[in-house]
Enzyme design. Structure first.
Site, PDB file in Angstrom:
ATOM      1  N   ASP A 133     -15.703  -1.200   9.448  1.00  0.00           N
ATOM      2  CA  ASP A 133     -14.542  -0.641   8.756  1.00  0.00           C
ATOM      3  C   ASP A 133     -15.031   0.155   7.546  1.00  0.00           C
ATOM      4  OD1 ASP A 133     -11.948  -0.100   8.292  1.00  0.00           O
ATOM      5  OD2 ASP A 133     -11.403  -2.088   7.575  1.00  0.00           O
ATOM      6  N   LYS A 328      -9.813  -4.225  19.421  1.00  0.00           N
ATOM      7  CA  LYS A 328      -9.449  -4.538  18.038  1.00  0.00           C
ATOM      8  C   LYS A 328      -9.199  -6.025  17.813  1.00  0.00           C
ATOM      9  CE  LYS A 328      -9.018  -0.567  15.823  1.00  0.00           C
ATOM     10  NZ  LYS A 328      -7.738  -0.078  15.506  1.00  0.00           N
ATOM     11  N   CYS A 422      15.713  -8.067 -16.685  1.00  0.00           N
ATOM     12  CA  CYS A 422      14.285  -7.756 -16.708  1.00  0.00           C
ATOM     13  C   CYS A 422      13.528  -8.961 -17.269  1.00  0.00           C
ATOM     14  CB  CYS A 422      14.041  -6.530 -17.585  1.00  0.00           C
ATOM     15  SG  CYS A 422      12.289  -6.259 -17.928  1.00  0.00           S
ATOM     16  N   CYS A 425      11.941  -7.740 -20.928  1.00  0.00           N
ATOM     17  CA  CYS A 425      12.751  -7.419 -22.108  1.00  0.00           C
ATOM     18  C   CYS A 425      14.168  -7.975 -22.043  1.00  0.00           C
ATOM     19  CB  CYS A 425      12.810  -5.915 -22.319  1.00  0.00           C
ATOM     20  SG  CYS A 425      13.856  -5.075 -21.116  1.00  0.00           S
TER      21      CYS A 425
END
Ligand code: IVH
Length: 696
Positions: A133, A328, A422, A425
């Site tokens: 990868d 895979k 929030c 705040c």
């Protein structure tokens, strides 16, 4: 310093002795490079290695004529001045078809047999190699010498990374032994998991970019304009196939892999031959079991038909070879406990939920956090704190929660309630209709947003205050020295110099520079000022449109306040500005509705001289009064910015080409508009020509 003595110790070497010594050093350094890069086992200490290189460099400086073609120093090339130039692959770099199941693998072998008209029980040998990868490269060797190396790009054309690839110790600059006239060697550039962790730790320590995974780190390290940066990164390579080839041939892929090794390339040590589908599946399962313990990331196994004459006959179907397939691995999953859900706040106030997990090893990587996307995702999967969850990481993707094991849910567990405030705040967090995200309305008064916005405020396109990095802003904020943009301009007055002197990293000189940089920005053009405020959806182009429309800061502010009322003339004027629709108008009005935003504007107004918009003298501009059409991709400006700029220069920008069009500016990918312009005989110029035109 012993290094110095050794390097300096070359004084009395004759030219002949120096030549021999340079040769010996080149060979020795190469040998150590090989043990370091190929065998993963350094054969000397870093200091001793550095001393060898220093001695080599000193000798080369003294005897420039003797510099060897494969000198260790040639591994760091010159810095290219601009971006990467393009390289066309002589043979395109294709991709591989995928197999996910045993049936897919059996079907692949059957297809090969059918295509070649082989009997049903014919043995089809394939090589099985780990699918690394990383990033693929193609390196062109002419008569055994590396001439150019490129990334895969779009398969037909990649970027010239010759100077960068040359810095990778394991990359042969010259093929050992017999070499063909021409060969494009293909392989993978990657970083080991360990080196990735080390690099990230070092990056974090110097507050530089940390990478999401080894693949990104390898990509970021390879795509550096300065090869010296690439040289400092622990990149490795494996070679596995070829593109163009002239003047040599092999019977099998296995022989080719041996040849690669003989030439000096690292070849994956786990590459092996399989003679049947069960053997292929066995190799796949074994690799899957060992995957977590491998030093590098892999995402599958590549089977390629071993017989090269057969490969040639099989050829390609669309973009992938018929002679190879990638089997895979499924994404790596693990079970763990979701301890708590944290809500993070971004620059625009978006609340993003993040799962904190009991750390668990997922395919070799310790995972402690996973993204939860947004509140709907949490509700849909009924994800709760304390749940046992299955998490998954796949390649580039941030770990995710795949499912909740509801049967393991602790008694008394409660559904997660997404906050409507929030977390930083405590302002209201609202979610608009048709929006997936909930946002904090705290604006600049929210600490989380404030730091992010401050970064935007001082950024190059905004106030362009040099010397104020992210780290400084965070430190200033944490100390309470600078809480909002206006504080920057009062910093010196408030005795900031003395306070900052106590901080690590600031001295007289750097503070002089900082205060000078701040003073220089006390006068600012209106459009920069508007952009710097970081109002949602108000980028540079929109800021310029607003500045153009309102002229002065004062009239802009007045109009924005008045536009609160959607029936007002002010609102109608606002949405009548071309390219400003109701959605941008709402964001502007919302910004001005917040008192703390207005306070910040007032404070800034005290400190700054905001220059009225200077409409360019229309008569002066070479495009004044002309009608322009932009089409295709504009690389430098971007479509909306180009449009806004043209308008401020007095041009009219139209959406379609007609007889009235004076000029068409066409970027790559221009289609029908370009054709129409040609049909109507309208002048067409490139973006570059356009930029030159308006710069006059
Ligand atoms: S053989 C025609 N072998 O996988 C392409 N590819 O999905 C033949 N890759 O672009 C490629 N390890 O970047 C091959 N051992 C390996 C590989 C490998 C990784 C990558 C390569 C290729 C992609 C195809």
């Amino acid at each position: 310093m012993s290094k110095k003595t050794k390097a300096d110790d070359i004084g009395d070497l004759s030219e002949k002795e120096a030549a021999a010594e340079l040769k010996r050093l080149a060979a020795e350094i190469k040998r150590h490079d090989a043990s370091y890069y190929l065998l993963d086992a350094p054969s000397i200490t870093d200091a001793a290695y550095d001393a060898l290189r220093a001695r080599n460099t000193a000798l080369e400086a003294k005897f420039p004529k003797l510099v060897l073609e494969d000198s260790p120093n040639k591994r760091v090339g010159a810095t290219p001045a601009t971006g990467f130039s393009k390289v066309t692959h002589a043979v395109p770099m294709l991709s591989l078809g995928n197999a996910f199941t045993e049936e897919d693998v059996a079907e692949f072998i059957d297809r090969v047999r059918r295509f070649l008209s082989l009997p049903e029980d014919a043995v089809v040998e394939v090589t099985a190699e780990p699918k690394i990868d990383g990033l693929s490269f193609s390196a062109r060797y002419e008569d055994g010498r590396l001439v150019v190396a490129a990334t895969r790009g779009d398969g037909a054309e990649g970027e010239d990374i010759t100077a960068n690839l040359k810095t990778i110790g394991a990359m042969p600059l010259k093929l050992k032994g017999k070499a063909p006239g021409l060969i494009e060697i293909r392989g993978e550039v990657f970083m080991t998991k360990k080196d990735f962790a080390k690099l990230n730790a070092a990056q974090a320590a110097k507050n530089a970019k940390v990478f999401a995974n080894p693949r990104n780190a390898a990509a970021g390290s390879l795509r550096q304009l300065d090869p010296n940066v690439t040289a400092s990164r622990p990149l490795r390579i494996y070679a596995y196939t070829w593109g163009a080839l002239e003047g040599m041939s092999w019977d099998t892929k296995m022989e080719f892999l041996e040849q690669l090794e003989a030439w000096g390339f690292p070849v994956n040590e786990r590459s092996k031959l399989c003679k049947s589908v069960p053997e292929m599946i066995k190799a796949y399962n074994k690799l899957g079991e060992d995957r977590a313990d491998l030093p590098y990331d892999i995402d599958g196994i590549v089977y390629a038909v071993n017989n090269l004459a057969w490969q040639k006959r099989l050829g390609f179907v669309s973009r992938s070879p018929r002679w190879a397939i990638a089997h895979k691995f499924s994404a790596e999953q693990a079970q763990t406990t979701l301890e708590r859900i944290e809500i993070q706040v971004g620059r625009t106030g978006a609340l993003t939920p993040v799962a904190h997990l009991t750390p668990v090893n997922v395919g070799g990587v310790m995972v402690a956090r996973a993204t939860l996307h947004n509140e709907d995702e949490i509700a849909r999967k009924d994800i709760r704190e304390g749940d046992t969850v299955i998490i998954q990481r796949a390649g580039d993707v941030i770990p995710q929660v795949v499912e909740v094991l509801a049967e393991k849910r602790p008694k008394g567990s409660k559904a997660y309630v997404f906050p409507d405030k929030c977390p930083v705040c405590k302002s209201l967090a609202v979610r608009e209709e048709d929006e997936a995200v909930r946002r904090c309305t705290g604006g600049l008064s929210c600490a989380a947003q404030a730091v992010e916005r401050m970064r935007h405020f001082v950024s190059r396109e905004a106030f362009d205050i040099e010397g104020l990095g992210e780290k400084n802003i965070e430190a200033f904020f944490a100390d309470g020295l600078v809480k909002s943009p206006a504080d920057l301009f009062t910093l010196e007055k408030r005795d900031g110099r003395a306070k900052l002197m106590e901080h690590e990293g600031w001295g007289e000189k750097s503070l002089d520079n900082l205060f000078l940089a701040i003073e220089r920005r006390r006068t600012v053009p209106l459009e920069r000022f508007i952009y710097a405020l970081g109002i949602r959806q108000v980028g540079q182009a929109t800021a310029r449109l607003l500045a153009h429309a309102y002229g002065t800061c004062e009239s802009w502010r007045k109009a924005m306040m008045a536009a609160k009322d959607e029936d007002s003339d002010a609102y109608r004027d606002l949405i009548n500005i071309e390219q400003i629709g109701p959605s941008v108008a709402t964001d502007l009005v919302t910004f001005f509705a917040e008192k703390h935003n207005r306070d910040i504007l007032d404070a800034l107004d005290q400190e700054l001289t905001i220059e009225a918009f200077k409409a360019p003298e229309v008569g002066d501009s070479p495009i004044a009064g002309k009608t322009l059409v932009f089409t295709g991709t504009l690389v430098t400006l971007g479509r909306s910015e180009a449009k806004a700029q043209a308008q401020t220069l007095g041009a009219k920008v139209a959406g379609s080409v007609s007889k009235k069009t004076d000029l068409v500016v066409a970027g790559p990918g221009a289609g029908s508009k370009l054709k129409e312009a040609e049909a109507l005989g309208v002048k067409v110029i490139s973006e570059e020509e356009y930029l030159a035109l308006i710069a006059r």
